[in-house]
Write a protein that holds these residues in place. Structure first.
Motif, PDB file in Angstrom:
ATOM      1  N   MET A  78     -20.102  11.694  44.311  1.00 16.59           N
ATOM      2  CA  MET A  78     -19.294  10.652  43.692  1.00 16.59           C
ATOM      3  C   MET A  78     -20.159   9.650  42.939  1.00 16.59           C
ATOM      4  O   MET A  78     -19.787   9.171  41.868  1.00 16.59           O
ATOM      5  CB  MET A  78     -18.468   9.922  44.760  1.00 16.59           C
ATOM      6  CG  MET A  78     -17.356  10.752  45.385  1.00 16.59           C
ATOM      7  SD  MET A  78     -16.451   9.865  46.672  1.00 16.59           S
ATOM      8  CE  MET A  78     -15.716   8.568  45.700  1.00 16.59           C
ATOM      9  N   ALA A  79     -21.321   9.337  43.500  1.00 16.29           N
ATOM     10  CA  ALA A  79     -22.197   8.348  42.867  1.00 16.29           C
ATOM     11  C   ALA A  79     -22.909   8.913  41.646  1.00 16.29           C
ATOM     12  O   ALA A  79     -23.091   8.225  40.640  1.00 16.29           O
ATOM     13  CB  ALA A  79     -23.224   7.841  43.880  1.00 16.29           C
ATOM     14  N   ARG A  80     -23.354  10.165  41.734  1.00 13.32           N
ATOM     15  CA  ARG A  80     -24.187  10.728  40.676  1.00 13.32           C
ATOM     16  C   ARG A  80     -23.404  11.495  39.619  1.00 13.32           C
ATOM     17  O   ARG A  80     -23.847  11.605  38.471  1.00 13.32           O
ATOM     18  CB  ARG A  80     -25.250  11.645  41.289  1.00 13.32           C
ATOM     19  CG  ARG A  80     -26.252  10.891  42.158  1.00 13.32           C
ATOM     20  CD  ARG A  80     -27.313  11.834  42.681  1.00 13.32           C
ATOM     21  NE  ARG A  80     -28.313  11.103  43.475  1.00 13.32           N
ATOM     22  CZ  ARG A  80     -29.360  11.697  44.085  1.00 13.32           C
ATOM     23  NH1 ARG A  80     -29.518  13.019  43.978  1.00 13.32           N
ATOM     24  NH2 ARG A  80     -30.201  10.975  44.770  1.00 13.32           N
ATOM     25  N   ALA A  81     -22.277  12.046  40.011  1.00 10.11           N
ATOM     26  CA  ALA A  81     -21.526  12.884  39.060  1.00 10.11           C
ATOM     27  C   ALA A  81     -20.025  12.693  39.269  1.00 10.11           C
ATOM     28  O   ALA A  81     -19.343  13.590  39.764  1.00 10.11           O
ATOM     29  CB  ALA A  81     -21.916  14.351  39.215  1.00 10.11           C
ATOM     30  N   PRO A  82     -19.485  11.495  38.916  1.00 13.72           N
ATOM     31  CA  PRO A  82     -18.062  11.236  39.140  1.00 13.72           C
ATOM     32  C   PRO A  82     -17.145  12.191  38.372  1.00 13.72           C
ATOM     33  O   PRO A  82     -16.043  12.482  38.818  1.00 13.72           O
ATOM     34  CB  PRO A  82     -17.892   9.792  38.651  1.00 13.72           C
ATOM     35  CG  PRO A  82     -19.061   9.536  37.761  1.00 13.72           C
ATOM     36  CD  PRO A  82     -20.177  10.341  38.324  1.00 13.72           C
ATOM     37  N   LEU A  83     -17.618  12.695  37.222  1.00 10.61           N
ATOM     38  CA  LEU A  83     -16.783  13.630  36.468  1.00 10.61           C
ATOM     39  C   LEU A  83     -16.552  14.922  37.236  1.00 10.61           C
ATOM     40  O   LEU A  83     -15.485  15.538  37.137  1.00 10.61           O
ATOM     41  CB  LEU A  83     -17.414  13.932  35.108  1.00 10.61           C
ATOM     42  CG  LEU A  83     -17.426  12.785  34.100  1.00 10.61           C
ATOM     43  CD1 LEU A  83     -18.116  13.213  32.813  1.00 10.61           C
ATOM     44  CD2 LEU A  83     -16.008  12.319  33.804  1.00 10.61           C
ATOM     45  N   LEU A  84     -17.564  15.339  38.016  1.00 16.48           N
ATOM     46  CA  LEU A  84     -17.385  16.534  38.842  1.00 16.48           C
ATOM     47  C   LEU A  84     -16.320  16.301  39.900  1.00 16.48           C
ATOM     48  O   LEU A  84     -15.528  17.199  40.208  1.00 16.48           O
ATOM     49  CB  LEU A  84     -18.719  16.919  39.504  1.00 16.48           C
ATOM     50  CG  LEU A  84     -19.825  17.435  38.576  1.00 16.48           C
ATOM     51  CD1 LEU A  84     -21.081  17.740  39.379  1.00 16.48           C
ATOM     52  CD2 LEU A  84     -19.344  18.688  37.848  1.00 16.48           C
ATOM     53  N   VAL A  85     -16.307  15.081  40.463  1.00 18.81           N
ATOM     54  CA  VAL A  85     -15.293  14.755  41.468  1.00 18.81           C
ATOM     55  C   VAL A  85     -13.908  14.782  40.841  1.00 18.81           C
ATOM     56  O   VAL A  85     -12.961  15.329  41.414  1.00 18.81           O
ATOM     57  CB  VAL A  85     -15.578  13.371  42.081  1.00 18.81           C
ATOM     58  CG1 VAL A  85     -14.469  12.994  43.073  1.00 18.81           C
ATOM     59  CG2 VAL A  85     -16.921  13.368  42.780  1.00 18.81           C
ATOM     60  N   GLU A  86     -13.784  14.200  39.651  1.00 17.06           N
ATOM     61  CA  GLU A  86     -12.494  14.204  38.969  1.00 17.06           C
ATOM     62  C   GLU A  86     -12.033  15.629  38.665  1.00 17.06           C
ATOM     63  O   GLU A  86     -10.860  15.974  38.864  1.00 17.06           O
ATOM     64  CB  GLU A  86     -12.585  13.401  37.669  1.00 17.06           C
ATOM     65  CG  GLU A  86     -12.811  11.913  37.876  1.00 17.06           C
ATOM     66  CD  GLU A  86     -12.928  11.167  36.568  1.00 17.06           C
ATOM     67  OE1 GLU A  86     -12.540  11.750  35.524  1.00 17.06           O
ATOM     68  OE2 GLU A  86     -13.409  10.021  36.563  1.00 17.06           O
ATOM     69  N   SER A  87     -12.948  16.461  38.208  1.00 12.88           N
ATOM     70  CA  SER A  87     -12.608  17.854  37.891  1.00 12.88           C
ATOM     71  C   SER A  87     -12.189  18.608  39.140  1.00 12.88           C
ATOM     72  O   SER A  87     -11.192  19.350  39.135  1.00 12.88           O
ATOM     73  CB  SER A  87     -13.800  18.551  37.231  1.00 12.88           C
ATOM     74  OG  SER A  87     -14.163  17.910  36.033  1.00 12.88           O
ATOM     75  N   ALA A  88     -12.964  18.413  40.223  1.00 14.82           N
ATOM     76  CA  ALA A  88     -12.628  19.099  41.477  1.00 14.82           C
ATOM     77  C   ALA A  88     -11.269  18.646  41.995  1.00 14.82           C
ATOM     78  O   ALA A  88     -10.468  19.446  42.495  1.00 14.82           O
ATOM     79  CB  ALA A  88     -13.721  18.836  42.510  1.00 14.82           C
ATOM     80  N   THR A  89     -10.983  17.342  41.870  1.00 13.64           N
ATOM     81  CA  THR A  89      -9.680  16.811  42.310  1.00 13.64           C
ATOM     82  C   THR A  89      -8.549  17.399  41.484  1.00 13.64           C
ATOM     83  O   THR A  89      -7.504  17.792  42.020  1.00 13.64           O
ATOM     84  CB  THR A  89      -9.665  15.283  42.186  1.00 13.64           C
ATOM     85  OG1 THR A  89     -10.705  14.728  42.990  1.00 13.64           O
ATOM     86  CG2 THR A  89      -8.325  14.718  42.645  1.00 13.64           C
TER      87      THR A  89
END
Length: 408
Positions: free
Chosen positions: A27-38
């Motif tokens: 979440m801290a380093r790659a928030p876009l990955l979290v958004e994509s995974a969500t």
């Protein structure tokens, strides 16, 4: 210590640090990955959901929140009972952030206006968390829109079926076939019992009329009166109340009073007219009472004031009174008796409303949109000017005729 060192404190439902720490790093380093995974996880979860409850449950699980779905005016439909922040504008079809709630419109494809609002609560959330919530609401919206459209289509089909069945019952009367009887029973219509018909007209637009009718049914329910069905017709809505035993005369008067009070609570009350039929028994009786209610509604429409509610028993009297009030004798009496009020239109309007409301100060105040004390004060002035005993029924009737003759 966290405040002093400027470290954030986070709360999580997961207890295992081995699970929490990698997620925090992502979440801290790659928030876009979290958004994509969500987005991927949420879409997969929603793809197999069919009902509104299932859709919100899946979204809550993925987004770790408690969503609510409300009407355009803020009334709860599904999920958590959430109230949008006062600063938000429910008439604007855009995503909005309030102090404690995030809202996203569920659009009506027919006019591109909000058919409902999806609400997500938040408290001291980071910008990354709010972005995930906004993304989640955008993904959930088309699934809820599809569900709402399905519910609307079912309701419209059901309404068509009910209207067709009602038409067959009215036409067949007591010779109705067994198939139609069974169809009526499946809808909860007890055809062999006693029925009292209601006929409602509210505005020129279908949506306005339907909204007023729905609100009226709710208001009557609050007063202990259960409407069996509401059927849209070309000149209004037909409704009826069913009872196992024959209603008494007192029951009829009470229903008339309750209907008048319920109509006064409607948002569009200034456009409403309504009529009530006599209690009738059986399928043929249902046909008779709804026709009587329509005649009573026509009588209400002839009045110059709104809202107006009449009972069919008043129809014969009304015809007689109408003849009287059109006569030259009545006109002359009206001009003479009401002369003390001619220079005070507000007193004349209050007096007529008071007489048409059965001498009820509360009803008069509600119709005119003024305080009860104002009505009481005006009535004192009217009594003083007219110098007559308005507690005498014959006097009230005479002045009611005079008002109708003078103001028609």
């Amino acid at each position: 210590m966290a405040d002093r060192l400027r470290f954030p404190i986070m709360q999580t439902r997961e207890a295992d640090p081995a699970v929490v720490v990698p997620e925090l790093i992502t979440m801290a380093r790659a928030p876009l990955l979290v958004e994509s995974a969500t987005a991927v996880k949420l879409t997969r979860q929603l793809s197999s959901r069919r009902t509104g409850e299932e859709i919100l449950s899946a979204a809550n699980s993925v987004l770790q929140t408690d969503l609510g779905l409300v009407t355009p005016d803020g009334a709860n439909i599904l999920g958590a009972h959430l109230i949008p922040d006062d600063a938000l504008h429910l008439d604007r079809s855009v995503t909005q952030r309030g102090r404690n709630t995030l809202i996203h419109p569920v659009l009506d494809p027919e006019d591109n206006r909000p058919a409902a609002w999806l609400i997500a609560p938040f408290s001291q959330s980071s910008s990354a968390r709010l972005k995930i919530l906004e993304l989640g609401l955008m993904i959930v919206e088309p699934f809820l829109r599809s569900w709402l459209l399905t519910q609307r289509a079912k309701a419209e089909r059901s309404q068509v079926i009910r209207a067709q069945l009602f038409s067959e019952i009215v036409a067949a009367r007591d010779t109705i076939s067994r198939d139609y009887v069974e169809s009526a029973l499946s809808l909860g219509w007890r055809l062999q019992d006693w029925h009292t018909g209601l006929h409602i007209r509210a505005g020129d637009q279908i949506d306005e009329s339907q909204s007023a009718t729905n609100q009226l049914r709710s208001e009557l329910a609050h007063r202990g009166i259960t409407v069996t069905a509401s059927i849209p017709r070309g000149d209004g809505h037909v409704m009826w109340v069913t009872t196992a035993t024959e209603p008494s005369a007192d029951d009829g008067r009470q229903l008339l009073g309750n209907l008048r009070q319920a109509v006064l609570q409607l948002d569009s009350r200034d456009d409403v007219i309504a009529g009530i039929g006599r209690p009738r028994r059986g399928p043929g009786g249902l046909s008779d009472t709804v026709h009587e209610a329509r005649d009573a509604c026509d009588l209400a429409a002839s009045h110059s004031f709104r809202p107006a509610v009449e009972h069919v028993d008043e129809l014969g009297v009304a015809r007689l009174l109408a003849t009287w009030q059109r006569s030259e004798v009545t006109r002359a009496f009206a001009e003479s008796a009401l002369a003390p009020l001619v220079d005070a239109p507000h007193l004349m309007r209050t007096f007529q409303t008071y007489l048409e409301s059965g001498g009820s100060t509360a009803t008069t105040a509600s119709v005119l949109g003024i305080h009860r004390n104002t009505v009481a004060t005006r009535m004192q002035q009217i009594r003083s000017r007219l110098d007559t005993d308005l507690d005498e029924p014959s006097q009230r009737l005479a002045f009611q005729l005079a008002c109708r003759a003078l103001m028609s």
